[in-house]
Design an enzyme around this catalytic site. Structure first.
Site, mmCIF file in Angstrom:
data_model
loop_
_atom_site.group_PDB
_atom_site.id
_atom_site.type_symbol
_atom_site.label_atom_id
_atom_site.label_comp_id
_atom_site.label_asym_id
_atom_site.label_seq_id
_atom_site.Cartn_x
_atom_site.Cartn_y
_atom_site.Cartn_z
ATOM 1 N N ARG A 82 -34.474 -7.176 51.463
ATOM 2 C CA ARG A 82 -34.560 -6.926 49.977
ATOM 3 C C ARG A 82 -36.309 -6.316 50.205
ATOM 4 N NH1 ARG A 82 -32.971 -9.015 44.208
ATOM 5 N NH2 ARG A 82 -34.339 -10.249 44.053
ATOM 6 N N LYS A 184 -38.211 -4.430 44.667
ATOM 7 C CA LYS A 184 -39.059 -5.384 44.044
ATOM 8 C C LYS A 184 -40.735 -4.973 44.116
ATOM 9 C CE LYS A 184 -38.413 -9.591 42.369
ATOM 10 N NZ LYS A 184 -37.847 -9.541 40.759
ATOM 11 N N GLU A 220 -30.274 -2.098 33.166
ATOM 12 C CA GLU A 220 -30.140 -3.484 33.908
ATOM 13 C C GLU A 220 -31.629 -3.423 32.463
ATOM 14 O OE1 GLU A 220 -32.220 -4.442 37.424
ATOM 15 O OE2 GLU A 220 -33.027 -3.366 37.657
HETATM 16 N N1 PLP Z 1 -33.236 -6.807 38.048
HETATM 17 C C1 PLP Z 1 -34.197 -7.208 38.017
HETATM 18 C C2 PLP Z 1 -35.113 -6.007 37.354
HETATM 19 C C3 PLP Z 1 -34.866 -7.817 38.648
HETATM 20 O O1 PLP Z 1 -36.467 -8.468 38.112
HETATM 21 C C4 PLP Z 1 -34.783 -9.694 39.280
HETATM 22 C C5 PLP Z 1 -35.092 -10.039 39.362
HETATM 23 O O2 PLP Z 1 -35.739 -10.379 40.499
HETATM 24 C C6 PLP Z 1 -32.398 -8.961 39.137
HETATM 25 C C7 PLP Z 1 -32.038 -8.110 38.781
HETATM 26 C C8 PLP Z 1 -32.215 -10.483 40.118
HETATM 27 O O3 PLP Z 1 -32.095 -10.054 40.872
HETATM 28 P P1 PLP Z 1 -31.785 -11.549 41.371
HETATM 29 O O4 PLP Z 1 -30.107 -11.695 41.467
HETATM 30 O O5 PLP Z 1 -31.833 -10.766 43.701
HETATM 31 O O6 PLP Z 1 -32.871 -12.780 41.690
HETATM 32 C C1 COI Z 2 -36.096 -13.761 39.273
HETATM 33 O O1 COI Z 2 -35.188 -13.234 38.392
HETATM 34 O O2 COI Z 2 -36.643 -13.770 40.237
HETATM 35 C C2 COI Z 2 -37.165 -12.223 38.927
HETATM 36 O O3 COI Z 2 -38.213 -12.538 39.657
HETATM 37 C C3 COI Z 2 -36.883 -12.169 37.550
HETATM 38 C C4 COI Z 2 -38.455 -12.254 36.650
HETATM 39 C C5 COI Z 2 -37.943 -11.605 35.617
HETATM 40 C C6 COI Z 2 -38.823 -13.612 36.807
#
Ligand code: PLP
Ligand code: COI
Length: 341
Positions: A82, A184, A220
């Site tokens: 990612r 991200k 989301e």
């Molecule tokens: N959506 C957003 C906007 C986020 O910042 C995060 C955090 O990483 C997620 C979803 C969840 O992603 P992950 O499960 O890869 O941490």
């Molecule tokens: C994560 O879950 O790793 C994120 O980056 C989300 C953030 C709100 C801390």
């Protein structure tokens, strides 16, 4: 190895400097060898790309102590993938996947004294990130970059742990159609700050963003993807090009099917249908799965039948199974758990 004297059970989701961080610099078209360093501060040009044009991307993953005392990470290869997608979208160099995973290992090992013990409710959060570090004044990509991984022990992302949240339907958008919602990038979070402060001031835990094109579909929240459970126990999650491809959500869909025998659906979810769901949860590395008890749409309260006191039964089953895999209590699918030490 002696653990640091930290009150693990009291930790919130906050930054605490740890002993080591990994740093590698990109210059003249190549990454240097990289190293663990102790200085938490960074000195860069006043005109650095990150400062002028927000050229920065990041990741988030955790290290866990298992019941039998090992330290493991969950699917770091997917964070590397990612990060690569995020870097390409912002014209940044890619940090190679094998080196990314190796750097994760090095940082966790070097900071093993900060990895919270099993059963403490806390974990070590790792934040890999990259930014344009040399001067740009015209709008263009930097030519030098820094990749770093810092880590910090954390507790629950939402105050109150696993108490169901109250979230609101946001009037602002976090992403544009064909924009950067699916990567991200720091810029996606900068523009959410006004809205999260406002949400908190109004008594809400988070904002649910709608699809920016039509504002009729659920996307989301500011920091997590969303799952819904139907009254007949199906797991439904929004499909959209402008949401972040959450590693937790993608893992949960597989867990739901293969471990819990649940049907899953990744599809457009209309705002108009959310009153029909039985349970709702926010999922992500930081959020793990945080149950949502109430969604407020401009004064209209949509209360999940699972209620405001505890997680709904299906959400709980998914939570226990996912965290069971992450903490080594349940066997993991091939390649999901990377043992550090
Ligand atoms: N959506 C957003 C906007 C986020 O910042 C995060 C955090 O990483 C997620 C979803 C969840 O992603 P992950 O499960 O890869 O941490
Ligand atoms: C994560 O879950 O790793 C994120 O980056 C989300 C953030 C709100 C801390």
């Amino acid at each position: 190895m002696e653990k640091k004297d930290i009150n693990w059970g009291e930790l919130g989701f906050a930054y605490m400097p740890t002993d080591y961080r990994f740093v590698s610099n990109w210059k003249n078209g190549a990454w240097d060898d990289g190293a663990l360093i102790t200085d938490p501060n960074i000195v860069i040009s006043e005109c650095a790309g990150v400062l002028q044009y927000a050229q920065t991307v990041f990741e988030g993953l955790k290290a866990y102590t298992t019941e039998d005392g090992r330290i493991v990470c969950f699917r770091p290869d997917l964070n590397a993938d990612r990060l690569e997608a995020s870097c390409k979208r912002l014209q940044m160099p890619v940090f190679p996947k094998d080196r990314f995973v190796e750097a994760v290992r090095e940082v966790v090992k070097a900071n093993a004294a900060f990895v919270p013990p099993f059963g403490s409710g806390a974990t070590l959060y790792l934040r890999p990130y990259m930014f344009g570090s040399d001067a740009v004044i015209g709008v263009k990509p930097a030519t030098e970059y820094q990749f770093r991984i810092l880590c910090t022990p954390v507790g629950p992302y939402f105050k109150g742990g696993v108490k169901p949240l109250t979230v609101r339907i946001s009037d602002l958008d976090r992403a544009a159609p064909r924009g950067t919602g699916n990567i991200k990038a720091g810029l996606n979070y900068a523009m959410s700050l006004y809205n999260i402060v406002d949400a908190h001031n109004c008594g809400f835990d988070e904002n649910i963003y709608l699809d920016p094109g039509t504002r009729t579909k659920i996307e989301e929240t500011g920091g997590a993807n969303i799952i819904f459970i139907t009254k007949d126990n199906k797991v439904v999650t929004p499909k959209s090009d402008s949401i972040l491809p959450s590693i937790t959500r993608r893992s949960l869909l597989q867990v739901a099917q293969e471990y819990c025998g649940l049907e899953v659906e990744e599809r457009e979810v209309e705002l108009a249908e959310i009153g029909e769901f039985a349970e709702c949860g926010l999922c992500g590395t930081a959020a793990v799965i945080s149950p949502v008890g109430k969604i407020v749409d401009h004064g209209k309260e949509i209360c999940m039948p699972a209620g405001m006191t505890e997680m709904g039964p299906v959400t709980k089953k998914l939570y226990d199974t996912l965290t069971g895999i992450q903490m080594g209590r349940l066997p993991a699918p091939e390649g999901w758990i990377v043992e550090i030490m």
